[in-house]
Design a protein around this motif. Sequence first.
Motif, PDB file in Angstrom:
ATOM      1  N   ASN A   1       0.827  -1.209   0.000  1.00 31.07           N
ATOM      2  CA  ASN A   1       0.000   0.000   0.000  1.00 31.07           C
ATOM      3  C   ASN A   1       0.860   1.258   0.000  1.00 31.07           C
ATOM      4  O   ASN A   1       0.501   2.257  -0.623  1.00 31.07           O
ATOM      5  CB  ASN A   1      -0.942   0.001   1.201  1.00 31.07           C
ATOM      6  CG  ASN A   1      -2.077  -0.987   1.049  1.00 31.07           C
ATOM      7  OD1 ASN A   1      -2.467  -1.332  -0.062  1.00 31.07           O
ATOM      8  ND2 ASN A   1      -2.604  -1.450   2.160  1.00 31.07           N
TER       9      ASN A   1
ATOM     10  N   GLU B   1       0.547   4.176  -2.738  1.00 33.66           N
ATOM     11  CA  GLU B   1       0.220   5.556  -2.367  1.00 33.66           C
ATOM     12  C   GLU B   1       1.283   6.536  -2.860  1.00 33.66           C
ATOM     13  O   GLU B   1       0.977   7.581  -3.424  1.00 33.66           O
ATOM     14  CB  GLU B   1       0.042   5.690  -0.858  1.00 33.66           C
ATOM     15  CG  GLU B   1      -0.410   7.081  -0.461  1.00 33.66           C
ATOM     16  CD  GLU B   1      -0.719   7.217   1.020  1.00 33.66           C
ATOM     17  OE1 GLU B   1      -0.857   8.367   1.458  1.00 33.66           O
ATOM     18  OE2 GLU B   1      -0.802   6.203   1.718  1.00 33.66           O
TER      19      GLU B   1
ATOM     20  N   GLN C   1       0.557  13.386  -0.837  1.00 31.32           N
ATOM     21  CA  GLN C   1       0.073  12.251  -0.071  1.00 31.32           C
ATOM     22  C   GLN C   1      -0.835  12.771   1.026  1.00 31.32           C
ATOM     23  O   GLN C   1      -0.605  13.824   1.607  1.00 31.32           O
ATOM     24  CB  GLN C   1       1.239  11.460   0.508  1.00 31.32           C
ATOM     25  CG  GLN C   1       1.928  10.616  -0.557  1.00 31.32           C
ATOM     26  CD  GLN C   1       3.031   9.758   0.024  1.00 31.32           C
ATOM     27  OE1 GLN C   1       4.181  10.142  -0.036  1.00 31.32           O
ATOM     28  NE2 GLN C   1       2.672   8.627   0.579  1.00 31.32           N
TER      29      GLN C   1
ATOM     30  N   THR D   1      -7.659   9.071  -1.060  1.00 32.69           N
ATOM     31  CA  THR D   1      -7.764   7.770  -0.406  1.00 32.69           C
ATOM     32  C   THR D   1      -7.736   6.683  -1.466  1.00 32.69           C
ATOM     33  O   THR D   1      -8.210   6.878  -2.590  1.00 32.69           O
ATOM     34  CB  THR D   1      -9.051   7.636   0.428  1.00 32.69           C
ATOM     35  OG1 THR D   1     -10.177   7.884  -0.415  1.00 32.69           O
ATOM     36  CG2 THR D   1      -9.067   8.595   1.589  1.00 32.69           C
TER      37      THR D   1
ATOM     38  N   SER E   1      -8.798   2.714  -2.228  1.00 30.50           N
ATOM     39  CA  SER E   1      -9.686   1.646  -1.762  1.00 30.50           C
ATOM     40  C   SER E   1      -9.754   0.548  -2.826  1.00 30.50           C
ATOM     41  O   SER E   1      -9.330   0.741  -3.969  1.00 30.50           O
ATOM     42  CB  SER E   1     -11.087   2.201  -1.479  1.00 30.50           C
ATOM     43  OG  SER E   1     -11.643   2.729  -2.665  1.00 30.50           O
TER      44      SER E   1
ATOM     45  N   ASN F   1      -9.574  14.429  -2.366  1.00 32.21           N
ATOM     46  CA  ASN F   1     -10.330  15.269  -1.434  1.00 32.21           C
ATOM     47  C   ASN F   1     -11.246  16.235  -2.166  1.00 32.21           C
ATOM     48  O   ASN F   1     -12.179  16.768  -1.576  1.00 32.21           O
ATOM     49  CB  ASN F   1      -9.384  16.042  -0.513  1.00 32.21           C
ATOM     50  CG  ASN F   1      -8.699  15.142   0.492  1.00 32.21           C
ATOM     51  OD1 ASN F   1      -9.010  13.958   0.613  1.00 32.21           O
ATOM     52  ND2 ASN F   1      -7.746  15.699   1.221  1.00 32.21           N
TER      53      ASN F   1
END
Length: 94
Positions: free
Chosen positions: A5, A9, A20, A24, A26, A42
């Motif tokens: 992960n 990211e 960063q 998000t 998922s 965001n």
Amino acid sequence: MAVSNDAIEQNTAQALGLAQGTFTISGHVDDGVKASYSVKTNTGKQYACHVTGGVSIVGRVVSEPVCTEEGKAGKQANTNAGSSSTGSRHATPW
């Protein structure tokens, strides 16, 4: 090979030109050497992304993410912001 992960990211932030923590990740699914996942910024933009991973002479490597903004079928996000004018990046041989 599972892609971490943290690597996803970090590479996604660079590829999409985001800091960063401003998005998000998922739905991370590893399928052999390919990892697919979703990104939501965001600001509400959503991307479907994937990376590939492998092992080279220098250790584990992860490709640059390939991301497509959802709702804009057929248009790939600019995931190669630092690429040459040809729009492609090539690995530098050692």
